[in-house]
Design an enzyme around this catalytic site. Structure first.
Site, short mmCIF file in Angstrom:
data_model
loop_
_atom_site.label_atom_id
_atom_site.label_comp_id
_atom_site.label_asym_id
_atom_site.label_seq_id
_atom_site.Cartn_x
_atom_site.Cartn_y
_atom_site.Cartn_z
N LYS A 52 46.32 46.49 71.83
CA LYS A 52 47.51 47.35 71.95
C LYS A 52 47.67 47.84 73.39
CE LYS A 52 47.43 48.56 67.09
NZ LYS A 52 47.00 49.48 66.03
N GLN A 96 44.27 55.14 65.49
CA GLN A 96 43.80 53.88 64.88
C GLN A 96 43.06 54.16 63.57
OE1 GLN A 96 44.49 50.71 66.11
NE2 GLN A 96 43.64 50.08 64.16
N ASP A 119 53.89 54.52 64.45
CA ASP A 119 53.43 53.65 63.35
C ASP A 119 54.34 53.81 62.13
OD1 ASP A 119 51.27 52.02 63.91
OD2 ASP A 119 49.81 53.66 63.78
#
Ligand code: NDP
Length: 284
Positions: A52, A96, A119
């Site tokens: 990422k 994460q 997200d």
């Protein structure tokens, strides 16, 4: 033989678009920033975070990493999130997952400012997805929709079957397909006669997390098969949920693993971060 849906090609197309947008924002004096939080030392999470960060750098997005030790307390994590919610240079916050067991993932997600929730896991954003009025799209399902679009695969009026009902893949996937006028069936571990249902699918999405779960006999001739699964086989090799060798003989289009859905998830994350920067700077 099925045509391969190449996630690397489509994700590059999306990332090129993101890069141009970041440059255009830069000319208006607006920078784009993503904060990435990682707790503990799970090797898979480390790989995802590194990928990422690399993708951010290539697109001109400034990424800040917050690597916290395994023993981080809930209070410490929430206090970092609070700080990042307020930090102007941070447009998007990504924590994460999975987190170490003693940390409450639900509470963590709830504490991220929905405007920075790139997200799209926060209940506010999932609610927006439900009513079809959203700023952030859930990264994996949105990436899949982008792939279908890129290959001009029609969804309207098609029978779409999604195997899996997780909050991050299965459920939002079903919603996005529904919004594009597919007739959607969602299957899960309690579904009876799964093969009968999947054999009716014009578009079959597998998000189960089990190697070779979808076999050739479960696939309708000419179906579009999307494999979300990321598994390791007995030899430690990356593989999806679909038995690729069998499926490619029946499908019209198929995504490989690796090189299919995976790269699209990151590309959508970058897209969401740019959207967040635009929203926070009141730019259309
Ligand atoms: P979850 O474990 O949260 O969900 C799995 C789903 O599969 C559940 O809904 C479960 O049903 C269903 N399932 C399990 N066994 C069966 C069965 N025998 N028959 C029918 N359905 C079954 O996983 P995720 O949704 O988070 O992820 C799915 C896969 O996708 C994983 O391999 C993950 O690594 C991968 N993934 C890949 C991404 C990418 O970028 N390519 C991004 C995110 C995930 P039930 O609800 O009843 O338990």
């Amino acid at each position: 033989m099925a045509k391969i849906i190449d996630g690397k090609v489509v994700s590059q197309f999306v990332k090129d678009g993101v890069k141009k947008e970041v440059e255009a924002l830069g000319k208006k004096g607006v920078s784009v920033g993503l904060a990435v939080i990682i707790v503990g030392s799970d090797p898979a999470s480390r790989t995802y975070v590194n990928n990422k960060k690399k993708a951010c750098a290539e697109a001109g997005i400034i990424s800040e990493e917050y690597a916290l030790p395994e023993e981080t307390t809930m209070q410490e994590l929430l206090s970092l999130i609070k700080e990042l919610n307020q930090k102007k240079s941070v447009n998007g916050i990504l924590c994460q997952l999975p987190l170490p067991k003693h940390l409450d993932e639900k509470l963590v997600i709830e504490n991220i400012d929905p405007k920075k929730d790139v997200d799209a896991f926060h209940a506010v954003n999932t609610g927006h997805i439900m009513i079809g009025d959203y700023s952030f799209l859930p990264c994996t399902p949105a990436g899949i929709m982008e792939m279908l679009d890129y290959y001009n695969i029609e969804t309207q009026g098609k029978n779409a079957v999604v195997i899996g009902r997780s909050n991050i893949v299965g459920k939002p996937m079903a919603m996005l397909l529904l919004q594009k006028n597919a007739t959607v069936t969602v299957c899960h571990s309690k579904t009876e006669n799964l093969g009968e249902i999947t054999r009716r699918a014009d578009i079959l999405v597998a998000a189960v997390g089990k190697e070779k779960f979808v076999t050739g006999d479960m696939i309708k001739d000419g179906a579009v098969v999307i494999d979300v699964g990321i598994n390791r086989n007995g030899e430690g090799k990356l593989c999806g949920d679909v038995d690729f060798e069998q499926a490619e003989k029946k499908a019209s289009y198929i995504t490989p693993v690796p090189g299919g859905v995976g790269p699209m998830t990151i590309a959508t994350l970058l897209k969401n971060t740019v959207t967040a920067a635009k929203l926070q700077n009141a730019i259309e």
